[in-house]
Design an enzyme around this catalytic site. Structure first.
Site, short mmCIF file in Angstrom:
data_model
loop_
_atom_site.label_atom_id
_atom_site.label_comp_id
_atom_site.label_asym_id
_atom_site.label_seq_id
_atom_site.Cartn_x
_atom_site.Cartn_y
_atom_site.Cartn_z
N GLY A 235 -21.88 42.73 105.68
CA GLY A 235 -21.32 43.44 104.55
C GLY A 235 -20.37 42.57 103.75
O GLY A 235 -19.99 41.47 104.15
N HIS A 255 -5.31 34.19 101.39
CA HIS A 255 -4.92 33.03 100.58
C HIS A 255 -6.00 32.60 99.59
O HIS A 255 -5.76 31.78 98.71
CB HIS A 255 -4.47 31.86 101.46
CG HIS A 255 -5.56 31.15 102.19
ND1 HIS A 255 -5.36 29.96 102.86
CD2 HIS A 255 -6.89 31.43 102.37
CE1 HIS A 255 -6.49 29.55 103.40
NE2 HIS A 255 -7.43 30.42 103.12
#
Length: 345
Positions: A235, A255
């Site tokens: 997914g 990040h």
């Protein structure tokens, strides 16, 4: 006006200016197989032997081996006929040979052949405020991971990078907090499951599922060892619904993205989380006063040339988590490259 002393020697500036020479020496020695050959030989080798075995010029190899010895990556000893013999240091055998369980070889390969090429355009990235995949590789970065996974080879290389990182740092971040109360764990963007393996080893009662893109899951099954205790769920965590879990792990994920995308994802996790559950972030945290750590500061520049995101302070992650609905945030500095942030409902 400050007076410049003529006898001042700019040692640190010269070291910074020529720092790439050190990196490329390490990269070349790994790529050529120097450390693997010396490990397999089980005896010290002379330059001529190394050059012949690795199909290299003797003069070039002599310079490379000498530089590696200067960098304390190799040890030297004289032979009876006056030649210099080379061996791996203990550190090189542990981290620079492909066969070592703690090998950084794939991380070095990714630094050399992907990140280094992006960093060539750091000036452009600073001016433009965006990543440099188009200049470095001629591919659009409109879809970040389409650019990063621009070929099967590049995808496997990135997954091997992640494996080598968690082989070194995974145990510290998984043990930063007591995660034993969390029985169902989803590692979002967990690649081949290197960090998940640390989870099931340390917390044998937990059930860990890797949630990642279908092509990443397929590559994981094809190229990496399986573990019966770790499952996969195909997914896109931005587009698809998330199954309910006690704990979600985001290791080196936030990040990559902007604050807005991160709040979107964290809100989605908060809505899917079991009562009393939480999310574990694993990131290189910047200090609150902007003084370091240098590694995290340089990583933030790397996020500029490679992604849409940046490295952040603990307080900045806490603010994102609070905005997403989490009420309690704990921050743990490991003292190494990656730190841990645990947020609870």
């Amino acid at each position: 006006m400050a007076v410049v002393k003529e006898d001042v020697y700019p040692k640190k500036i010269l070291e910074y200016m020529e720092g790439y020479l050190v990196s490329k020496t390490l990269f070349a020695a790994c790529e050529l197989g120097v450390f693997d050959l010396l490990q397999d030989s089980q005896r010290p080798l002379a330059t001529a032997e190394v050059a012949q075995a690795l199909d290299s010029s003797e003069d070039g190899m002599d310079r490379l081996l000498s530089a590696c010895a200067g960098l304390e990556l190799l040890t030297t000893q004289p032979s009876t006929d006056g030649q210099v013999l080379y061996s791996n240091t203990e550190m090189s055998s542990m981290f620079l040979t492909k066969s070592s369980p703690r090998s950084l070889y794939h991380s070095i390969d990714y630094n050399s052949n992907t990140m280094y090429l992006c960093w060539h355009y750091l000036t452009n990235a600073v001016r433009e405020g965006k990543n440099q995949y188009e200049r470095a590789f001629g591919v659009s970065s409109k879809d970040l991971f389409e650019a990063m996974y621009r070929s099967d080879e590049e995808m496997v290389k990135f997954m091997q990078l992640m494996n080598s990182i968690w082989n070194i740092c995974g145990r510290d971040v998984v043990m930063a907090f007591d995660l034993s109360p969390f029985k169902s764990v989803y590692d979002l963007g967990g690649c081949s499951g290197a960090l998940a393996r640390h989870c099931v080893q340390i917390y044998p009662d937990c059930n860990v599922t890797i949630f990642d893109l279908p092509k990443v899951v397929h590559m994981s099954r094809e190229h990496f060892p399986s573990d019966d205790r770790i499952h996969f769920h195909e997914g896109d965590f931005f587009k698809d619904s998330l199954p309910e879990a006690d704990l979600y792990i985001l290791a080196r994920i936030l990040h990559d993205w902007t604050d807005e995308r991160n709040v979107e994802l964290l809100t989605k996790i908060h809505q899917s989380c079991s009562p009393g559950g939480g999310v574990l972030l694993v990131e290189a945290l910047l200090s609150e006063d902007n003084t370091g750590p240098l590694t995290a500061q340089l990583y933030s520049l790397n996020m500029l040339v490679q992604t849409e995101g940046r490295e952040r302070k603990g307080s900045e992650y806490a603010a994102l988590l609070t905005k997403a609905g989490f009420t309690t945030v704990h921050i743990h500095k490991t003292g190494k490259v990656y730190d841990a942030v645990l947020a609870l409902m």
